[in-house]
Design an enzyme around this catalytic site. Structure first.
Site, PDB file in Angstrom:
ATOM      1  N   SER A 180       0.800  -1.228   0.000  1.00  0.00           N
ATOM      2  CA  SER A 180       0.000   0.000   0.000  1.00  0.00           C
ATOM      3  C   SER A 180       0.829   1.272   0.000  1.00  0.00           C
ATOM      4  O   SER A 180       0.332   2.327  -0.352  1.00  0.00           O
ATOM      5  CB  SER A 180      -0.951  -0.009   1.189  1.00  0.00           C
ATOM      6  OG  SER A 180      -0.240  -0.226   2.382  1.00  0.00           O
ATOM      7  N   HIS A 208      -5.519  -3.963  -1.747  1.00  0.00           N
ATOM      8  CA  HIS A 208      -5.348  -2.958  -2.807  1.00  0.00           C
ATOM      9  C   HIS A 208      -5.395  -3.575  -4.199  1.00  0.00           C
ATOM     10  O   HIS A 208      -5.061  -2.922  -5.187  1.00  0.00           O
ATOM     11  CB  HIS A 208      -4.031  -2.196  -2.619  1.00  0.00           C
ATOM     12  CG  HIS A 208      -4.092  -1.168  -1.537  1.00  0.00           C
ATOM     13  ND1 HIS A 208      -4.603   0.095  -1.738  1.00  0.00           N
ATOM     14  CD2 HIS A 208      -3.746  -1.229  -0.230  1.00  0.00           C
ATOM     15  CE1 HIS A 208      -4.542   0.772  -0.607  1.00  0.00           C
ATOM     16  NE2 HIS A 208      -4.028  -0.003   0.328  1.00  0.00           N
ATOM     17  N   LYS A 240     -12.146  -0.405   0.243  1.00  0.00           N
ATOM     18  CA  LYS A 240     -11.328   0.366  -0.698  1.00  0.00           C
ATOM     19  C   LYS A 240     -12.077   0.470  -2.027  1.00  0.00           C
ATOM     20  O   LYS A 240     -13.054   1.201  -2.113  1.00  0.00           O
ATOM     21  CB  LYS A 240      -9.940  -0.247  -0.801  1.00  0.00           C
ATOM     22  CG  LYS A 240      -9.191  -0.024   0.509  1.00  0.00           C
ATOM     23  CD  LYS A 240      -7.784  -0.529   0.552  1.00  0.00           C
ATOM     24  CE  LYS A 240      -7.114  -0.041   1.830  1.00  0.00           C
ATOM     25  NZ  LYS A 240      -6.474  -1.114   2.594  1.00  0.00           N
TER      26      LYS A 240
HETATM   27  C1  LIG Z   1      -6.256  -1.243   3.965  1.00  0.00           C
HETATM   28  C2  LIG Z   1      -5.708  -2.570   4.254  1.00  0.00           C
HETATM   29  C3  LIG Z   1      -6.301  -3.381   5.199  1.00  0.00           C
HETATM   30  C4  LIG Z   1      -7.438  -2.906   6.063  1.00  0.00           C
HETATM   31  O1  LIG Z   1      -8.653  -2.929   5.399  1.00  0.00           O
HETATM   32  P1  LIG Z   1      -9.929  -2.277   6.133  1.00  0.00           P
HETATM   33  O2  LIG Z   1     -11.076  -2.908   5.462  1.00  0.00           O
HETATM   34  O3  LIG Z   1      -9.845  -0.804   5.929  1.00  0.00           O
HETATM   35  O4  LIG Z   1      -9.825  -2.656   7.565  1.00  0.00           O
HETATM   36  C5  LIG Z   1      -5.792  -4.642   5.385  1.00  0.00           C
HETATM   37  N1  LIG Z   1      -4.743  -5.089   4.677  1.00  0.00           N
HETATM   38  C6  LIG Z   1      -4.125  -4.321   3.752  1.00  0.00           C
HETATM   39  C7  LIG Z   1      -2.986  -4.869   2.976  1.00  0.00           C
HETATM   40  C8  LIG Z   1      -4.594  -3.031   3.518  1.00  0.00           C
HETATM   41  O5  LIG Z   1      -3.985  -2.259   2.617  1.00  0.00           O
END
Ligand SMILES: *Cc1c(COP(=O)(O)O)cnc(C)c1O
Length: 392
Positions: A180, A208, A240
């Protein structure tokens, strides 16, 4: 008045401010989209993970409203007792088809999904990428497994660590699919090969990747053409690209059956709310039907990244719409972000511990919600501030 026993918080906050790592959290006064209202001003949004612009999409809003009338606002209980509605099962069916797996399990968030899976697997040895997401790190902390942290995206080092830990009975390899902070992609095709040699489970966090990679945004598995269960466990998020909130695990029937008995956030924390679930189903249906938004996201990302590179910025090693603009010192990155906001551009600076020391950056997130004029405005702002701060 700060109580003496809370003084340590004051000194830590002061320290963070001094080194430029204090995070000034902005309050948004508008819906998510290409533009936001912050402190009463309209600013270009280069911060959200709303990759496809679905967070404010009419189909999702319509379905969420409809389900509110039918199912109400709350799930009522944890899913294992009385909180599993037909709606949750519908979402899981839709997600399994979208990801091309046997089954899936919806959870409260992507973060929570990692806390549900990693301790439940109860591995003897865990092999984890150095740059894995905080939710993976915390999931690993909840286990008694021997930890092997391998060099970022190095299959060679992973193989060496697997050799070192080969006597452990139950082995689990964990990696982000897309990282990310850098936007680079894990070599999942090679990871599954070396995992096979050592009989290790493979877990990939595709937070992502969904809505971004693969045909119709099916994610990392589709990107690498791995459709036969090579990835034992996939973690997903609905927060996301899907535009709502929530998380899920995708994999085999036996995995999901197992997690329904063993995943503690599934057993001890209430389910997603009906409107969240309805909106998430609507989002997946849009993606199944049509890949216009995914294509637009990539066009925007390529256009923006090329322009920044042409101006002279270092955009790191990104292979995705995540666009790091490498600055170095946290203080400079933080000043850069503040100056951008004065130019009407909202892009956050990111420093230690989210990224390594000395690798502070601005992270710009592209979206299908952006139009070309929006991106041009962003590029012009970056150029102006980059020159002011002698970065280009
Ligand atoms: C954003 C992210 C999460 C968290 O996801 P949420 O649904 O916002 O809790 C978990 N793992 C990775 C790799 C992320 O980038």
């Amino acid at each position: 008045m700060v109580k003496p026993k809370q003084e340590f918080m004051v000194s830590e906050l002061n320290r963070l401010r001094e080194v430029g790592l204090y995070n000034n959290i902005r309050t948004i006064q508008s819906p998510q989209g290409a533009w936001l209202i912050i402190d009463g001003s309209k600013v270009l949004n280069l911060c959200s993970n709303n990759y496809l612009g679905l967070a404010n999409h009419p189909d999702l809003i319509f379905e969420a409203k409809k389900i509110l009338d039918e199912f109400g606002v709350g799930p009522g209980a944890v899913r294992s007792i009385a909180g599993t509605m037909t709606l949750h099962k519908d979402l899981e069916r839709v997600l399994s088809d979208f990801k091309g797996v046997e089954n899936s399990l919806a959870l409260q968030s992507g973060f929570v999904a990692n806390q549900a899976v990693i301790p439940a697997i109860d591995a003897d040895a865990i092999f984890t990428d150095y740059l894995n997401h905080a939710s993976i790190i915390d999931g690993v902390r909840l286990t008694k497994a021997k930890r092997f942290i391998y060099e970022h995206n190095s299959v060679e080092d992973l193989a060496a660590k697997l050799e070192e830990g080969k006597d452990a009975e139950k082995k689990l390899i964990i990696s982000d699919g897309v990282f990310s902070m850098d936007g680079d992609i894990a070599p999942v095709d090679e990871i599954v090969k070396v995992a096979d040699e050592y009989n290790a489970l493979v877990m990939i966090d595709d937070a992502h990747g969904e809505g971004v990679l693969g045909a119709h945004g099916r994610g990392i598995g589709d990107h690498f053409n791995l459709h036969n269960g090579e990835i034992d466990i996939e973690i997903g998020t609905l927060s996301k690209a899907i535009g709502v909130v929530g998380g899920f695990v995708a994999g085999s029937n036996v995995l999901i059956d197992y997690l329904q008995q063993k995943g503690r956030p599934f057993l001890f924390s209430s389910a997603l709310t009906p409107p969240d679930v309805a909106a998430a189903i609507a989002a997946i249906k849009i993606l199944e039907k049509d890949d216009t938004l995914v294509k637009k996201l990539w066009e925007n990302a390529k256009y923006f990244q090329k322009a920044l590179k042409d101006i002279g910025f270092d955009t790191g090693k990104t292979q995705t719409p995540i666009t790091p603009i490498m600055i170095g010192e946290a203080k400079v990155a933080s000043d850069f972000s503040k100056k951008l906001l004065q130019e009407g551009i909202f892009a956050m600076s990111i420093g230690f511990p989210t990224v390594p020391k000395g690798e502070a950056r601005i992270r710009a997130m592209l979206s299908a919600a952006h139009e070309k004029e929006d991106l041009d405005k962003g590029i012009a702002g970056f150029e102006k501030v980059g020159k002011q701060l002698n970065i280009i």
